[in-house]
Design a protein around this motif. Structure first.
Motif, PDB file in Angstrom:
ATOM      1  N   ASP A  65     -47.352 -45.943 -28.080  1.00 47.67           N
ATOM      2  CA  ASP A  65     -48.051 -46.598 -26.710  1.00 47.67           C
ATOM      3  C   ASP A  65     -48.967 -45.811 -25.977  1.00 47.67           C
ATOM      4  O   ASP A  65     -50.008 -46.335 -25.437  1.00 47.67           O
ATOM      5  N   GLN A  66     -48.823 -44.473 -25.730  1.00 47.88           N
ATOM      6  CA  GLN A  66     -49.679 -43.701 -25.147  1.00 47.88           C
ATOM      7  C   GLN A  66     -50.972 -43.514 -25.770  1.00 47.88           C
ATOM      8  O   GLN A  66     -52.055 -43.615 -25.168  1.00 47.88           O
ATOM      9  N   ILE A  67     -50.988 -43.313 -27.004  1.00 49.67           N
ATOM     10  CA  ILE A  67     -52.255 -43.426 -27.728  1.00 49.67           C
ATOM     11  C   ILE A  67     -52.870 -44.880 -27.706  1.00 49.67           C
ATOM     12  O   ILE A  67     -54.162 -44.750 -27.331  1.00 49.67           O
ATOM     13  N   SER A  68     -52.239 -45.574 -27.933  1.00 43.71           N
ATOM     14  CA  SER A  68     -52.823 -47.196 -27.842  1.00 43.71           C
ATOM     15  C   SER A  68     -53.546 -47.265 -26.525  1.00 43.71           C
ATOM     16  O   SER A  68     -54.687 -47.864 -26.214  1.00 43.71           O
ATOM     17  N   ASP A  69     -52.518 -46.905 -25.291  1.00 42.89           N
ATOM     18  CA  ASP A  69     -53.413 -47.080 -23.973  1.00 42.89           C
ATOM     19  C   ASP A  69     -54.389 -46.104 -23.704  1.00 42.89           C
ATOM     20  O   ASP A  69     -55.413 -46.566 -23.096  1.00 42.89           O
ATOM     21  N   ARG A  81     -59.708 -51.683 -15.154  1.00 40.47           N
ATOM     22  CA  ARG A  81     -59.697 -50.088 -14.703  1.00 40.47           C
ATOM     23  C   ARG A  81     -59.034 -49.201 -15.792  1.00 40.47           C
ATOM     24  O   ARG A  81     -58.089 -49.916 -16.529  1.00 40.47           O
ATOM     25  N   PRO A  82     -59.633 -47.930 -15.878  1.00 36.82           N
ATOM     26  CA  PRO A  82     -58.599 -47.239 -16.979  1.00 36.82           C
ATOM     27  C   PRO A  82     -57.465 -46.598 -16.178  1.00 36.82           C
ATOM     28  O   PRO A  82     -57.296 -45.463 -15.879  1.00 36.82           O
ATOM     29  N   ILE A  83     -56.655 -47.396 -16.268  1.00 36.88           N
ATOM     30  CA  ILE A  83     -55.098 -46.937 -15.478  1.00 36.88           C
ATOM     31  C   ILE A  83     -53.878 -47.137 -16.351  1.00 36.88           C
ATOM     32  O   ILE A  83     -52.775 -46.981 -15.985  1.00 36.88           O
ATOM     33  N   TYR A  84     -54.002 -47.467 -17.655  1.00 39.07           N
ATOM     34  CA  TYR A  84     -52.998 -47.961 -18.652  1.00 39.07           C
ATOM     35  C   TYR A  84     -52.325 -46.909 -19.393  1.00 39.07           C
ATOM     36  O   TYR A  84     -50.984 -46.992 -19.233  1.00 39.07           O
TER      37      TYR A  84
END
Length: 404
Positions: A24-28, A354-357
């Protein structure tokens, strides 16, 4: 939860080092990296990890460039997979990039402002906690966050990146009474195993309870009958992708309400906000939280439904679970009036380009207080309260109380 009598409800959480949460973290992180330069990009990124290998794929249409290999290694190192003792390291893992372009058949509907897919999205809020979230999932998240904090601080230097929590709360007539059981499984080094080599020492078990569990649960929720299961299989030396594969979107109940509320089925991570699987779930949570914060209900479940390529939702449903201060049909009308429900409206009102993911990809997407979680704001509550006529009642009640 409005259930008479005694009952028990359980929710779980996982740390950022769990294989599914790595993905999940890599995808986001890919989504964030693209949004830094191209906030209008279309991103649907999926990740798979296993022993010694990370595969990143999906459909992405963008004007910018992302070094996927470097990004994957950076995320892994930041999570904590830079220690050879845990068998999976950022410097030695293989990275495969299988990203393609989005289908133009989907793009033509989205470009016109329509939803990126069909589906139903659910939001929920309750007065049970300050975050207006169910207590079991909030406790489970706080345990895994505490586990990660203690690992990073090296207060307990034998902890590894992988870990899980599970909390069972006892309720009486819909009110939480106590924690009946706590399960905490944490990856660790071999040096805390007892002489049998099959389980951790009693000293380490007590340390984990005293340093991690008790500070989170406090004295009010723990009593002499609360059961603690710490690494119940005995040991947890082999963890992370070495012991289990990970896939993006496989922890959707951890991401939302811990099973307390329904889930529409769509995963979040790796998807840009034109995908209503993600953005409409954020709006549904925003709606439910503001409805409860406004005093329109003590508990609220709402559902939004969309058709691919169509901007306006094809369905809106509200259930106040018998706690509504006004009719549920009236709440639905207030929702349509005070919230933007088209994909473009959701993106604009919640500031989603925005890059918040990446920060959302571990420890839940809801009940968070960090900057960037616009859907957690209660900025519409006062307007809802006034429109429902509750604001005038509240002010009158305060004035009457002041005169007494």
């Amino acid at each position: 939860m409005h259930r008479h009598g005694r009952c028990y409800f359980t929710s779980e959480s996982v740390t950022e080092g769990h294989p599914d949460k790595i993905c999940d973290q890599i995808s986001d992180a890919v989504l964030d990296e693209i949004f830094k330069d191209d906030p209008m990009a279309r991103v649907a990124c999926e990740t798979f990890c296993t022993r010694g290998l990370v595969i990143v794929g999906g459909e992405i249409t963008t004007k910018t460039f992302v070094d996927v290999d470097e990004l994957v290694r950076r995320v892994l190192a930041e999570i904590g997979y830079d220690d050879v003792r845990f068998g999976f390291t950022s410097s030695t893992v293989g990275v495969l990039n299988g990203i393609g372009r989005q289908s133009p058949d989907i793009a033509q509907g989205v470009d016109a402002g329509g939803a990126g897919d069909q589906g139903m999205m659910v939001g929920y809020a309750t007065r049970e906690t300050p975050e207006l979230m169910p207590l079991p999932i909030m406790l489970a998240h706080k345990l895994t966050r505490r586990l990660a904090e203690i690992r990073r601080s090296r207060e307990l230097d034998y902890l590894g990146p992988d870990g899980k929590s599970q909390v069972t709360v006892e309720y009486l007539d819909g009110r939480p009474l106590r924690c009946d059981s706590v399960v905490l499984s944490t990856q660790h080094t071999e040096d805390i195993l007892d002489k049998t080599g099959q389980k951790i020492t009693e000293k380490s078990r007590r340390e984990i309870i005293d340093v991690i569990v008790r500070p989170v649960l406090g004295k009010r929720l723990i009593d002499d009958k609360t059961r603690f299961f710490i690494n119940p299989t005995g040991k947890f030396v082999v963890g992370g992708p070495v012991s289990d594969t990970g896939v993006t979107g496989r922890k959707i109940i951890v991401d939302t309400y811990g099973g307390w509320a329904p889930h529409g089925g769509g995963a979040f991570s790796g998807k840009d906000p034109t995908k209503v699987d993600r953005s409409a779930c954020y709006m549904a949570r925003h709606i439910a939280k503001n409805v409860v914060a406004a005093g329109l209900a003590d508990e609220c479940t709402d559902q939004l439904a969309y058709a691919i390529g169509v901007a306006e939702p094809v369905g809106l449903y509200v259930d106040a679970h018998g706690t509504a201060a006004v009719e549920e049909r009236r709440i639905e009308g207030l929702i349509r009036k005070h919230f933007q429900l088209t994909p473009r409206g959701i993106i604009s009102s919640l500031k989603l380009r925005r890059p918040i993911y990446r920060q959302t990809a571990a420890y839940g997407h809801f009940g968070r207080t960090e900057p960037g979680f616009e859907w957690e704001r209660t900025d519409v509550a006062e307007a809802l309260r006034d429109a429902a006529g509750l604001g005038a009642r509240t002010r009158a009640a305060r004035k009457a109380a002041a005169l007494v």
